[in-house]
Design a protein around this motif. Sequence first.
Motif, PDB file in Angstrom:
ATOM      1  N   PHE A  38      37.099  -1.922 -36.009  1.00 19.36           N
ATOM      2  CA  PHE A  38      37.065  -0.714 -36.834  1.00 19.36           C
ATOM      3  C   PHE A  38      37.096   0.496 -35.903  1.00 19.36           C
ATOM      4  N   PRO A  39      38.276   0.899 -35.428  1.00 21.48           N
ATOM      5  CA  PRO A  39      38.354   1.981 -34.430  1.00 21.48           C
ATOM      6  C   PRO A  39      37.754   3.288 -34.936  1.00 21.48           C
ATOM      7  N   LEU A  40      37.129   4.005 -34.012  1.00 23.37           N
ATOM      8  CA  LEU A  40      36.565   5.317 -34.309  1.00 23.37           C
ATOM      9  C   LEU A  40      37.657   6.371 -34.260  1.00 23.37           C
ATOM     10  N   VAL A  41      37.662   7.254 -35.254  1.00 27.15           N
ATOM     11  CA  VAL A  41      38.586   8.383 -35.264  1.00 27.15           C
ATOM     12  C   VAL A  41      37.818   9.601 -35.738  1.00 27.15           C
TER      13      VAL A  41
ATOM     14  N   ASP B 148      22.451 -10.592 -31.851  1.00 26.25           N
ATOM     15  CA  ASP B 148      23.593  -9.865 -31.283  1.00 26.25           C
ATOM     16  C   ASP B 148      24.370  -9.205 -32.416  1.00 26.25           C
ATOM     17  N   PRO B 149      24.002  -7.978 -32.801  1.00 27.96           N
ATOM     18  CA  PRO B 149      24.666  -7.322 -33.932  1.00 27.96           C
ATOM     19  C   PRO B 149      26.181  -7.205 -33.787  1.00 27.96           C
ATOM     20  N   ASP B 150      26.689  -7.189 -32.563  1.00 30.19           N
ATOM     21  CA  ASP B 150      28.138  -7.110 -32.379  1.00 30.19           C
ATOM     22  C   ASP B 150      28.830  -8.365 -32.899  1.00 30.19           C
ATOM     23  N   ALA B 151      28.060  -9.430 -33.112  1.00 29.05           N
ATOM     24  CA  ALA B 151      28.619 -10.659 -33.673  1.00 29.05           C
ATOM     25  C   ALA B 151      29.086 -10.469 -35.114  1.00 29.05           C
TER      26      ALA B 151
ATOM     27  N   GLU C 156      28.125   5.714 -27.703  1.00 26.41           N
ATOM     28  CA  GLU C 156      27.059   4.714 -27.770  1.00 26.41           C
ATOM     29  C   GLU C 156      27.452   3.548 -28.675  1.00 26.41           C
ATOM     30  N   LEU C 157      28.137   3.851 -29.769  1.00 28.97           N
ATOM     31  CA  LEU C 157      28.635   2.789 -30.636  1.00 28.97           C
ATOM     32  C   LEU C 157      29.586   1.867 -29.879  1.00 28.97           C
ATOM     33  N   ALA C 158      30.502   2.471 -29.122  1.00 25.67           N
ATOM     34  CA  ALA C 158      31.475   1.673 -28.376  1.00 25.67           C
ATOM     35  C   ALA C 158      30.789   0.844 -27.294  1.00 25.67           C
ATOM     36  N   ARG C 159      29.741   1.379 -26.687  1.00 21.41           N
ATOM     37  CA  ARG C 159      29.028   0.646 -25.641  1.00 21.41           C
ATOM     38  C   ARG C 159      28.246  -0.525 -26.219  1.00 21.41           C
ATOM     39  N   ARG C 160      27.597  -0.283 -27.357  1.00 15.38           N
ATOM     40  CA  ARG C 160      26.751  -1.316 -27.944  1.00 15.38           C
ATOM     41  C   ARG C 160      27.547  -2.381 -28.702  1.00 15.38           C
ATOM     42  N   TYR C 161      28.647  -1.970 -29.334  1.00 11.30           N
ATOM     43  CA  TYR C 161      29.368  -2.876 -30.230  1.00 11.30           C
ATOM     44  C   TYR C 161      30.871  -2.858 -29.928  1.00 11.30           C
ATOM     45  N   PRO C 162      31.275  -3.295 -28.749  1.00  8.13           N
ATOM     46  CA  PRO C 162      32.695  -3.195 -28.380  1.00  8.13           C
ATOM     47  C   PRO C 162      33.626  -3.980 -29.307  1.00  8.13           C
TER      48      PRO C 162
ATOM     49  N   LEU D 145      20.862  -2.730 -35.981  1.00  6.38           N
ATOM     50  CA  LEU D 145      21.691  -3.298 -37.046  1.00  6.38           C
ATOM     51  C   LEU D 145      22.178  -2.236 -38.017  1.00  6.38           C
ATOM     52  N   TRP D 146      21.368  -1.184 -38.181  1.00  4.26           N
ATOM     53  CA  TRP D 146      21.776  -0.101 -39.088  1.00  4.26           C
ATOM     54  C   TRP D 146      23.013   0.591 -38.525  1.00  4.26           C
ATOM     55  N   GLY D 147      23.095   0.748 -37.220  1.00  2.36           N
ATOM     56  CA  GLY D 147      24.264   1.390 -36.609  1.00  2.36           C
ATOM     57  C   GLY D 147      25.569   0.701 -36.971  1.00  2.36           C
ATOM     58  N   PRO D 148      25.691  -0.608 -36.739  1.00  5.31           N
ATOM     59  CA  PRO D 148      26.944  -1.273 -37.106  1.00  5.31           C
ATOM     60  C   PRO D 148      27.173  -1.337 -38.613  1.00  5.31           C
TER      61      PRO D 148
END
Length: 204
Positions: A188-191, A97-100, A176-182, A59-62
């Motif tokens: 919030f796209p990564l740049v 499901d943190p991606d929720a 890893e962020l993209a894999r876990r939280y698509p 959860l800290w990651g997202p």
Amino acid sequence: MIGTDDFSALIEASATATADQEERVAWLTDRLAERPADDVVDFALRLDEARSRADLWCLWGPALHICAGLCSDDGFHYFQAWLIGLGQEVFDRVVADPDALADLPQVRRLAGRSVRDWADDEWPDWEPLDYVADHAYERITGLAEGLDDAVEARGRELRLSPDPSDERWDLCDPAELARRYPRLVALFPLVPGVRGGICETARP
């Protein structure tokens, strides 16, 4: 006595009473101050138990990603309180499901905007929730900081900062962020960039 269901009902009733976080804190403090001091201790313990369920690296990651790297120990501690404040159904869904998080209106309204443009009440944190039980207990008993002693008398200790219980991973690894939280990364796209000296890849 305040059990888990009673705690959730109080949190959700505060949201029904008012949408303003400070007013919710005042409402909760008033309701607790009308009850026996032992109930206030129960409330503090139920909050701590809920927080422990959300005290996870996953959860800290997202949370770090949503806040563009601006989610320190204190920030994640208050993020947990914010998540609890959204109600039991949302809390259970996001912990499972943190991606929720990407589905929540409170998160979606932040997408595409710099954190510099967020209003104070838009940030996903709710620090003042931590002080509700302290203030209510002092109002009932007249004892400043008496809540800590009452909690210790029950053989417990309230957590003051995150101590995640799951396996740690590189919270700033973009792959890893993209894999876990698509869904969240799509929102919030990564740049490339640096924010807060925390992540080598974060949002602007």
